[in-house]
Design a protein around this motif. Structure first.
Motif, PDB file in Angstrom:
ATOM      1  N   PHE A  18       8.135   1.718   4.514  1.00 50.95           N
ATOM      2  CA  PHE A  18       7.412   1.906   3.257  1.00 50.95           C
ATOM      3  C   PHE A  18       6.561   0.688   2.919  1.00 50.95           C
ATOM      4  CE2 PHE A  18      10.743   5.090   1.507  1.00 50.95           C
ATOM      5  CZ  PHE A  18      10.096   6.117   2.176  1.00 50.95           C
ATOM      6  N   ALA A  19       7.071  -0.507   3.191  1.00 49.79           N
ATOM      7  CA  ALA A  19       6.304  -1.723   2.919  1.00 49.79           C
ATOM      8  C   ALA A  19       5.044  -1.768   3.781  1.00 49.79           C
ATOM      9  CB  ALA A  19       7.157  -2.962   3.160  1.00 49.79           C
ATOM     10  N   ARG A  20       5.177  -1.403   5.043  1.00 46.71           N
ATOM     11  CA  ARG A  20       3.998  -1.400   5.926  1.00 46.71           C
ATOM     12  C   ARG A  20       2.986  -0.346   5.512  1.00 46.71           C
ATOM     13  NH1 ARG A  20       6.381  -2.306  12.007  1.00 46.71           N
ATOM     14  NH2 ARG A  20       6.924  -4.495  11.681  1.00 46.71           N
ATOM     15  N   ILE A  21       3.462   0.839   5.161  1.00 47.43           N
ATOM     16  CA  ILE A  21       2.554   1.904   4.747  1.00 47.43           C
ATOM     17  C   ILE A  21       1.804   1.497   3.483  1.00 47.43           C
ATOM     18  CG2 ILE A  21       2.453   4.249   3.819  1.00 47.43           C
ATOM     19  CD1 ILE A  21       4.726   4.967   5.770  1.00 47.43           C
ATOM     20  N   LEU A  22       2.530   0.974   2.485  1.00 49.80           N
ATOM     21  CA  LEU A  22       1.872   0.552   1.254  1.00 49.80           C
ATOM     22  C   LEU A  22       0.940  -0.626   1.484  1.00 49.80           C
ATOM     23  CD1 LEU A  22       4.628   0.898  -1.485  1.00 49.80           C
ATOM     24  CD2 LEU A  22       2.476   2.106  -1.345  1.00 49.80           C
ATOM     25  N   LYS A  23       1.321  -1.520   2.381  1.00 46.89           N
ATOM     26  CA  LYS A  23       0.459  -2.664   2.676  1.00 46.89           C
ATOM     27  C   LYS A  23      -0.846  -2.208   3.320  1.00 46.89           C
ATOM     28  CE  LYS A  23       1.009  -7.350   4.225  1.00 46.89           C
ATOM     29  NZ  LYS A  23       1.880  -8.312   4.902  1.00 46.89           N
ATOM     30  N   LYS A  24      -0.769  -1.213   4.207  1.00 47.47           N
ATOM     31  CA  LYS A  24      -1.991  -0.676   4.815  1.00 47.47           C
ATOM     32  C   LYS A  24      -2.871   0.008   3.777  1.00 47.47           C
ATOM     33  CE  LYS A  24      -0.776  -0.086   9.614  1.00 47.47           C
ATOM     34  NZ  LYS A  24      -0.742   0.816  10.758  1.00 47.47           N
ATOM     35  N   ILE A  25      -2.247   0.761   2.877  1.00 46.65           N
ATOM     36  CA  ILE A  25      -3.018   1.434   1.832  1.00 46.65           C
ATOM     37  C   ILE A  25      -3.665   0.411   0.913  1.00 46.65           C
ATOM     38  CG2 ILE A  25      -2.834   2.914  -0.204  1.00 46.65           C
ATOM     39  CD1 ILE A  25      -0.643   4.469   1.304  1.00 46.65           C
ATOM     40  N   VAL A  26      -2.900  -0.595   0.519  1.00 45.59           N
ATOM     41  CA  VAL A  26      -3.425  -1.629  -0.379  1.00 45.59           C
ATOM     42  C   VAL A  26      -4.476  -2.470   0.333  1.00 45.59           C
ATOM     43  CG1 VAL A  26      -2.791  -3.742  -1.624  1.00 45.59           C
ATOM     44  CG2 VAL A  26      -1.391  -1.710  -1.832  1.00 45.59           C
ATOM     45  N   GLY A  27      -4.285  -2.718   1.615  1.00 47.80           N
ATOM     46  CA  GLY A  27      -5.239  -3.531   2.371  1.00 47.80           C
ATOM     47  C   GLY A  27      -6.596  -2.878   2.511  1.00 47.80           C
ATOM     48  N   LYS A  28      -6.638  -1.557   2.559  1.00 54.12           N
ATOM     49  CA  LYS A  28      -7.905  -0.843   2.705  1.00 54.12           C
ATOM     50  C   LYS A  28      -8.685  -0.788   1.406  1.00 54.12           C
ATOM     51  CE  LYS A  28      -6.493   2.134   6.490  1.00 54.12           C
ATOM     52  NZ  LYS A  28      -6.236   3.497   6.917  1.00 54.12           N
ATOM     53  N   LYS A  29      -7.969  -0.730   0.300  1.00 55.92           N
ATOM     54  CA  LYS A  29      -8.629  -0.612  -1.003  1.00 55.92           C
ATOM     55  C   LYS A  29      -8.361  -1.869  -1.806  1.00 55.92           C
ATOM     56  CE  LYS A  29      -7.718   4.339  -1.175  1.00 55.92           C
ATOM     57  NZ  LYS A  29      -7.038   5.386  -1.903  1.00 55.92           N
ATOM     58  N   LYS A  30      -9.361  -2.332  -2.472  1.00 59.58           N
ATOM     59  CA  LYS A  30      -9.201  -3.483  -3.364  1.00 59.58           C
ATOM     60  C   LYS A  30      -9.165  -2.975  -4.803  1.00 59.58           C
ATOM     61  CE  LYS A  30      -9.135  -6.480  -0.161  1.00 59.58           C
ATOM     62  NZ  LYS A  30      -7.842  -6.930   0.273  1.00 59.58           N
ATOM     63  N   ASN A  31      -8.134  -2.232  -5.099  1.00 54.48           N
ATOM     64  CA  ASN A  31      -7.959  -1.628  -6.400  1.00 54.48           C
ATOM     65  C   ASN A  31      -6.766  -2.297  -7.076  1.00 54.48           C
ATOM     66  OD1 ASN A  31      -7.595   0.095  -8.563  1.00 54.48           O
ATOM     67  ND2 ASN A  31      -7.867   1.949  -7.354  1.00 54.48           N
ATOM     68  N   GLU A  32      -6.870  -2.601  -8.348  1.00 57.93           N
ATOM     69  CA  GLU A  32      -5.770  -3.298  -9.001  1.00 57.93           C
ATOM     70  C   GLU A  32      -4.551  -2.400  -9.185  1.00 57.93           C
ATOM     71  OE1 GLU A  32      -6.087  -4.386 -13.318  1.00 57.93           O
ATOM     72  OE2 GLU A  32      -8.146  -3.748 -12.987  1.00 57.93           O
ATOM     73  N   TRP A  33      -4.734  -1.072  -9.209  1.00 55.71           N
ATOM     74  CA  TRP A  33      -3.599  -0.161  -9.291  1.00 55.71           C
ATOM     75  C   TRP A  33      -2.763  -0.245  -8.018  1.00 55.71           C
ATOM     76  CZ3 TRP A  33      -2.344   2.517 -13.616  1.00 55.71           C
ATOM     77  CH2 TRP A  33      -3.306   2.637 -14.602  1.00 55.71           C
ATOM     78  N   ASP A  34      -3.433  -0.223  -6.885  1.00 56.39           N
ATOM     79  CA  ASP A  34      -2.722  -0.296  -5.613  1.00 56.39           C
ATOM     80  C   ASP A  34      -1.976  -1.614  -5.475  1.00 56.39           C
ATOM     81  OD1 ASP A  34      -3.731   2.170  -4.952  1.00 56.39           O
ATOM     82  OD2 ASP A  34      -5.408   1.362  -3.803  1.00 56.39           O
ATOM     83  N   GLU A  35      -2.637  -2.682  -5.856  1.00 61.47           N
ATOM     84  CA  GLU A  35      -2.024  -4.000  -5.770  1.00 61.47           C
ATOM     85  C   GLU A  35      -0.817  -4.112  -6.696  1.00 61.47           C
ATOM     86  OE1 GLU A  35      -1.296  -7.454  -4.105  1.00 61.47           O
ATOM     87  OE2 GLU A  35      -3.035  -6.274  -3.509  1.00 61.47           O
TER      88      GLU A  35
END
Length: 157
Positions: A53-70
């Protein structure tokens, strides 16, 4: 039909009896060994799902520079989510562990079900918290009682 759990139970029973453990006491020693084995399996799956889950979320957050994702990633939403898999493993293994003591199956099945509910509700709560923090920072919601609304949502769940 011959199942893998029957094979393991037979092997464990034979091994414990060969150690000189009495048949009356052997059931409880086998139960303890099964609990330890289940705990090890659940810990392994907890850490594997935590990393996944950490890797999946990190990939999602890494692609988008959105403060919600972060905010979702930094609040470690994936930690309560990782408890769901071990909870399901425990729930499905209760029948195998207590096959020699069937009177205990309903009690431990209810305990496993409670663990699943707690894991799911903790996950929902962990998702709500970062959104509450981000919404309270915005100018649009500055004069709104957001904490009360989010508290109500968390009480509902």
């Amino acid at each position: 039909m011959f199942y893998l759990d029957d094979l393991f139970d037979k092997w464990l029973d034979d091994w414990l009896l060969s150690l000189g453990i009495s048949p009356a006491f052997e059931i409880y020693v086998a139960l303890l060994i099964n609990f330890i084995f289940l705990a090890i399996i659940c810990l392994i799956f907890y850490f594997l799902t935590l990393k996944l889950f950490a890797r999946i979320l990190k990939k999602i957050v890494g692609k988008k520079k959105n403060e919600w994702d972060e905010a979702v990633f930094s609040s470690k939403v994936y930690k309560p989510l990782a408890h769901i898999i071990p909870a399901l493993i425990i729930s499905y293994s209760v029948h195998f562990i207590f096959d020699d003591l069937p009177d205990f199956i309903p009690l431990f099945q209810k305990i496993a079900d409670v663990y699943i509910v707690i894991a799911v509700l903790s996950s929902i709560n962990a998702v709500i918290i970062p959104f509450q923090k981000l919404a309270s920072r915005g100018d649009f919601f500055k004069h709104k009682p957001l904490d009360s609304y989010f508290q109500t949502v968390r009480v509902i769940f």
